[in-house]
Design a protein around this motif. Structure first.
Motif, PDB file in Angstrom:
ATOM      1  N   GLY A 119       1.812   1.284  -4.836  1.00  0.00           N
ATOM      2  CA  GLY A 119       1.879   0.452  -6.266  1.00  0.00           C
ATOM      3  C   GLY A 119       1.975  -0.814  -5.963  1.00  0.00           C
ATOM      4  N   THR A 120       2.685  -1.413  -5.021  1.00  0.00           N
ATOM      5  CA  THR A 120       2.815  -2.844  -4.779  1.00  0.00           C
ATOM      6  C   THR A 120       1.011  -3.309  -4.253  1.00  0.00           C
ATOM      7  N   ILE A 121       0.543  -2.463  -3.596  1.00  0.00           N
ATOM      8  CA  ILE A 121      -0.586  -2.706  -2.966  1.00  0.00           C
ATOM      9  C   ILE A 121      -1.759  -2.781  -3.988  1.00  0.00           C
ATOM     10  N   GLY A 122      -1.604  -1.811  -5.066  1.00  0.00           N
ATOM     11  CA  GLY A 122      -2.481  -1.605  -6.060  1.00  0.00           C
ATOM     12  C   GLY A 122      -2.456  -2.900  -7.080  1.00  0.00           C
ATOM     13  N   LEU A 123      -1.102  -3.303  -7.077  1.00  0.00           N
ATOM     14  CA  LEU A 123      -0.933  -4.528  -8.107  1.00  0.00           C
ATOM     15  C   LEU A 123      -1.716  -5.649  -7.557  1.00  0.00           C
ATOM     16  N   MET A 124      -1.431  -5.982  -5.970  1.00  0.00           N
ATOM     17  CA  MET A 124      -2.232  -6.744  -5.204  1.00  0.00           C
ATOM     18  C   MET A 124      -3.670  -6.884  -5.569  1.00  0.00           C
ATOM     19  N   LEU A 125      -4.171  -5.692  -5.341  1.00  0.00           N
ATOM     20  CA  LEU A 125      -5.627  -5.293  -5.298  1.00  0.00           C
ATOM     21  C   LEU A 125      -6.041  -5.883  -6.906  1.00  0.00           C
ATOM     22  N   ALA A 126      -5.309  -5.581  -7.917  1.00  0.00           N
ATOM     23  CA  ALA A 126      -6.110  -5.432  -9.409  1.00  0.00           C
ATOM     24  C   ALA A 126      -5.840  -7.096  -9.648  1.00  0.00           C
ATOM     25  N   ALA A 127      -4.757  -7.741  -8.955  1.00  0.00           N
ATOM     26  CA  ALA A 127      -4.614  -9.124  -9.561  1.00  0.00           C
ATOM     27  C   ALA A 127      -5.578  -9.991  -8.841  1.00  0.00           C
ATOM     28  N   ARG A 128      -5.909  -9.553  -7.404  1.00  0.00           N
ATOM     29  CA  ARG A 128      -6.511 -10.517  -6.474  1.00  0.00           C
ATOM     30  C   ARG A 128      -7.972 -10.284  -6.398  1.00  0.00           C
ATOM     31  N   HIS A 129      -8.351  -8.949  -6.885  1.00  0.00           N
ATOM     32  CA  HIS A 129      -9.787  -8.478  -6.825  1.00  0.00           C
ATOM     33  C   HIS A 129      -9.879  -7.775  -8.144  1.00  0.00           C
ATOM     34  N   PRO A 130      -9.877  -8.241  -9.387  1.00  0.00           N
ATOM     35  CA  PRO A 130      -9.698  -7.396 -10.455  1.00  0.00           C
ATOM     36  C   PRO A 130     -11.033  -6.735 -10.890  1.00  0.00           C
ATOM     37  N   ALA A 131     -12.203  -7.329 -10.417  1.00  0.00           N
ATOM     38  CA  ALA A 131     -13.386  -6.711 -10.513  1.00  0.00           C
ATOM     39  C   ALA A 131     -13.506  -5.191 -10.073  1.00  0.00           C
ATOM     40  N   LEU A 132     -12.805  -5.095  -8.779  1.00  0.00           N
ATOM     41  CA  LEU A 132     -12.818  -3.597  -8.100  1.00  0.00           C
ATOM     42  C   LEU A 132     -11.914  -2.736  -8.804  1.00  0.00           C
ATOM     43  N   VAL A 133     -11.060  -2.972  -9.717  1.00  0.00           N
ATOM     44  CA  VAL A 133     -10.061  -2.015 -10.307  1.00  0.00           C
ATOM     45  C   VAL A 133     -10.362  -1.764 -11.987  1.00  0.00           C
ATOM     46  N   GLU A 134     -10.712  -0.798 -12.028  1.00  0.00           N
ATOM     47  CA  GLU A 134     -11.260  -0.063 -13.476  1.00  0.00           C
ATOM     48  C   GLU A 134      -9.830   0.032 -14.185  1.00  0.00           C
ATOM     49  N   ARG A 135      -8.986   0.893 -13.576  1.00  0.00           N
ATOM     50  CA  ARG A 135      -7.754   1.140 -14.354  1.00  0.00           C
ATOM     51  C   ARG A 135      -6.577   1.330 -13.017  1.00  0.00           C
ATOM     52  N   LEU A 136      -5.593   0.945 -13.527  1.00  0.00           N
ATOM     53  CA  LEU A 136      -4.174   1.029 -12.291  1.00  0.00           C
ATOM     54  C   LEU A 136      -3.066   1.828 -12.695  1.00  0.00           C
ATOM     55  N   MET A 137      -2.686   2.997 -12.067  1.00  0.00           N
ATOM     56  CA  MET A 137      -1.492   3.548 -12.223  1.00  0.00           C
ATOM     57  C   MET A 137      -0.434   3.116 -10.991  1.00  0.00           C
ATOM     58  N   VAL A 138       0.589   2.700 -11.333  1.00  0.00           N
ATOM     59  CA  VAL A 138       1.519   2.366 -10.474  1.00  0.00           C
ATOM     60  C   VAL A 138       2.720   3.397 -10.500  1.00  0.00           C
ATOM     61  N   VAL A 139       3.143   4.237  -9.565  1.00  0.00           N
ATOM     62  CA  VAL A 139       3.946   5.187  -9.671  1.00  0.00           C
ATOM     63  C   VAL A 139       5.283   4.763  -9.045  1.00  0.00           C
ATOM     64  N   ASP A 140       6.264   4.502  -9.771  1.00  0.00           N
ATOM     65  CA  ASP A 140       7.716   4.420  -9.285  1.00  0.00           C
ATOM     66  C   ASP A 140       7.752   2.827  -8.233  1.00  0.00           C
ATOM     67  N   GLN A 141       7.368   1.891  -8.904  1.00  0.00           N
ATOM     68  CA  GLN A 141       7.382   0.592  -7.959  1.00  0.00           C
ATOM     69  C   GLN A 141       7.455  -0.366  -9.159  1.00  0.00           C
ATOM     70  N   VAL A 142       8.174  -1.412  -8.724  1.00  0.00           N
ATOM     71  CA  VAL A 142       8.214  -2.805  -9.615  1.00  0.00           C
ATOM     72  C   VAL A 142       7.467  -3.959  -8.891  1.00  0.00           C
ATOM     73  N   PRO A 143       7.112  -4.956  -9.600  1.00  0.00           N
ATOM     74  CA  PRO A 143       6.370  -6.043  -8.795  1.00  0.00           C
ATOM     75  C   PRO A 143       7.180  -6.868  -7.911  1.00  0.00           C
ATOM     76  N   PHE A 144       8.571  -6.724  -8.160  1.00  0.00           N
ATOM     77  CA  PHE A 144       9.477  -7.513  -7.224  1.00  0.00           C
ATOM     78  C   PHE A 144      10.739  -6.676  -6.712  1.00  0.00           C
ATOM     79  N   MET A 145      10.645  -6.055  -5.740  1.00  0.00           N
ATOM     80  CA  MET A 145      11.678  -5.164  -5.113  1.00  0.00           C
ATOM     81  C   MET A 145      13.189  -5.792  -4.851  1.00  0.00           C
ATOM     82  N   GLY A 146      12.762  -6.975  -4.708  1.00  0.00           N
ATOM     83  CA  GLY A 146      13.979  -7.671  -4.620  1.00  0.00           C
ATOM     84  C   GLY A 146      15.121  -7.866  -5.732  1.00  0.00           C
ATOM     85  N   VAL A 147      14.701  -7.249  -6.967  1.00  0.00           N
ATOM     86  CA  VAL A 147      15.622  -7.418  -8.072  1.00  0.00           C
ATOM     87  C   VAL A 147      16.856  -6.317  -7.869  1.00  0.00           C
TER      88      VAL A 147
END
Length: 294
Positions: A119-147
């Motif tokens: 899910g982290t990798i998916g977020l990176m991909l969608a944020a940094r290469h938005p044209a490649l990702v039509e839609r994104l599903m993140v399964v049980d992950q947050v954008p900052f695990m440090g929380v």
């Protein structure tokens, strides 16, 4: 890390696990192997830390015809050699190699589903290469695990000492300690006892140096500031597992807060499941994925 215009495209042998019986020969990159099966709409599946792409086998079988499925295997995880993941960060460079894989194969605007670290990798991909990702599903992950590793107000820098200790402990484990840790961890991540054997095997067969570095990276990577760059419709499934000391309402609040910068995100807590939703609630997971794809 880069594919140098496709020069690193090599077709080679098999990885540990069931994936590949019906799949095309894999893409063999410096940081990932990708198994491709079926024909139709492209769908990219990224497993989590120490996981094998076979965790998606049941979902792929349920979806049936109409999809060309790309199952990513991160090098160093679940019996695959470490390759360029042998040292340093894992998630960020893997996201870049997935982007190069998609671009080289003229795969644009594909749905992406990532579990946990995937899910982290998916977020990176969608944020940094938005044209490649039509839609994104993140399964049980947050954008900052440090929380989850520090008090309120924790930052990537303030949590670094905890990440350092976690990495060093994982990397220094002996075989017996690593196996025992895998058993204990998966017991908390999979409620269905009969479904634990595969994830335990995957963890035991993982290169602990790669896993340790990846965990350190996850704890110290805060993608909150990048969420606004994501243009793909995003769905986040999450669970209140046995090791989470929060009520359902409190956990809902955490996910609403951490994903607040992502406009239009759909958040859904899945009951009666631990971290591996696809194992604990396969029918519910299939229904959620079908709704996501539609």
């Amino acid at each position: 890390m880069v594919l140098a215009g496709g020069a690193a495209l090599v077709l080679s042998g098999c990885a540990t696990g069931s994936v590949g019986q019906e799949a095309e020969a894999p893409f063999d990159g410096a940081r990932i192997m990708v198994w491709t099966s079926g024909q139709g709409r492209d769908l990219v599946l990224i497993p989590g830390l120490s996981s094998h792409p076979e965790i998606w086998d049941d979902l792929v079988a349920r979806l049936g015809a109409g999809y060309r499925v790309h199952r990513v295997h991160v090098r160093g995880f679940a019996g695959l050699d470490a390759g360029d993941n042998a040292s340093g960060p894992v998630a960020a460079p893997v996201a870049e190699e997935i982007a190069e894989y998609l671009a080289f194969n003229d795969i644009t605007s594909a749905p992406v589903i990532g579990h946990s670290m995937g899910g982290t990798i998916g977020l990176m991909l969608a944020a940094r290469h938005p044209a490649l990702v039509e839609r994104l599903m993140v399964v049980d992950q947050v954008p900052f695990m440090g929380v989850f590793y520090g008090p309120a107000g924790t930052t990537a820098e303030s949590v670094r000492p905890v990440a350092d200790m976690t990495r060093d402990r994982m990397a220094s484990a002996d075989d017996a300690g690593w196996a025992a840790g895998a058993q204990a961890a998966i017991a908390g991540m999979v409620l269905t006892e009969s479904g634990r054997a595969g994830p335990v095997r995957h963890a035991v067969e993982t290169d602990r140096r790669v896993a340790a570095n990846a965990m350190h990276e996850l704890i110290t990577t805060d993608l909150t500031g990048e969420l606004g760059r994501i243009t793909a419709p995003t769905t986040v499934l999450y669970v209140n597992g046995p090791n989470i000391p929060l009520s359902d309402a409190q956990l809902d609040g955490v996910f609403q807060a951490v994903y607040a910068p992502l406009s239009g995100v759909a958040l859904k807590r899945i009951p009666d499941s631990a971290h591996f939703i696809m194992i604990d609630q396969p029918d519910v997971f299939e229904a959620e994925v079908r709704a996501f794809l539609d």
